[in-house]
Design an enzyme around this catalytic site. Structure first.
Site, PDB file in Angstrom:
ATOM      1  CE1 TYR A 135     -12.363  -7.733 -51.740  1.00 18.52           C
ATOM      2  CE2 TYR A 135     -10.181  -7.173 -52.542  1.00 18.52           C
ATOM      3  CZ  TYR A 135     -11.432  -7.707 -52.764  1.00 18.52           C
ATOM      4  OH  TYR A 135     -11.753  -8.192 -54.004  1.00 18.52           O
ATOM      5  CE  LYS A 187     -14.807  -5.694 -53.344  1.00 20.00           C
ATOM      6  NZ  LYS A 187     -13.811  -5.970 -54.395  1.00 20.00           N
TER       7      LYS A 187
END
Length: 304
Positions: A137, A165
């Site tokens: 992330y 992500k």
């Protein structure tokens, strides 16, 4: 190996009560809406879920409730972000006990000296300590570090790391990742909703929009037509998603405006201190914006 997590994966809010404990009934209702309306997965305990504002006990409760309500009907990815490798590993051990299958990991934060190499070592050590899957992330405003595409490529080679992500907003970097991972099982999600349409048309596996549970149909259609490469229909649904995203800045706190809009689904919009609560004037402005959006959705048969 088939890609496990694709589509619309909203980072859900965490409804809380007057004591800032998880509102279990409200959270279950939100998870159930996501599943029943066809949303492809759920991201619990992310930044939109106020994960670092909750106590550790309440963060774990939010994850446990979400996993229990979802019952593996859709993938649930779970935030375990923290300020050191050991703390993240402890969070993952608790996630393992709850039956979680995928942990979302950021670079460490608060440590302002953090380097790219440290983050690679961070993931290497975490991977050695768990058997569940990991997702990278990249969210620089909250971590103080922007992972480069080259760092993402290195981390992706670590066993158990299955996806990424990207919430940097750096589209050229995301394009490098799309090219690098083309034809592999590595999952790429766009975390910046304003870049979702272009990302999907160019091969992204999904996106992470916080407002998707409010009006699921256009968000799902954006993914479907983006994946098909239908530019005109992708642009049409992106327009609706953009209208909905305009709600975010309508309060001083994006969390407050998002929670207020989603509270129309049937739970309180309380935010965790010290976030600023939404004002009556801001509520009226959001109500007006939502009425405009819903009129447009109804005219196009897109209201769930």
């Amino acid at each position: 190996m088939k890609k496990k997590i694709i589509g619309v994966i909203p980072p859900i809010i965490t409804p809380v009560d007057e004591n800032e404990n998880v509102d279990e009934k409200g959270l279950r209702k939100l998870v159930r809406r996501c599943i029943d309306t066809g949303i492809h997965g759920i991201f619990v305990a992310g930044s939109n879920g106020e994960t670092m504002a909750l106590t550790q006990k309440e963060r774990n409760r939010a994850i446990q409730i979400t996993l229990d309500e979802a019952k593996e009907q859709v993938p649930v990815i779970c935030g375990v972000m923290d300020a050191s490798t050991r703390r993240v590993i402890e969070n993952i051990k608790e996630l393992e006990q709850m039956g979680g299958k995928v942990a979302v990991v950021t670079p460490v934060f608060y440590a302002r000296h953090a380097t790219q190499d440290e983050t690679v070592r961070h993931f290497e050590e975490i991977a050695r300590q768990t058997e569940i899957d990991l997702m990278i992330y990249n969210i620089p405003p909250f971590t103080g570090q922007t992972l480069t595409p080259q760092t993402i490529f290195k981390i992706a080679k670590i066993d158990k790391v299955i996806g990424y992500k990207d919430t940097t907003g750096r589209f050229p970097d995301f394009l490098q990742c799309l090219e690098h991972f083309k034809g592999t099982d590595f999952v790429l999600h766009q975390g910046a909703t304003n870049l979702a349409a272009a990302s999907l048309l160019l091969g992204a596996d999904g996106y992470i929009p916080s407002m998707a549970p409010l009006y699921p149909k256009p968000f799902i259609k954006l993914f479907e037509y983006g994946q098909k490469g239908d530019i005109q229909k992708t642009k049409f649904y992106d327009h609706i998603v953009s209208l909905t995203s305009a709600i975010w800045p309508m309060a001083k706190s994006q969390t407050a405006s998002t929670k207020y809009a989603l509270s129309k689904l049937g739970f309180d919009h309380r935010v965790v201190q010290p976030s600023e609560s939404i004002t009556n004037e801001q509520m009226k402005a959001i109500d007006k914006k939502m009425a405009e959006i819903e009129k447009y959705l109804a005219e196009n048969d897109l209201l769930n």
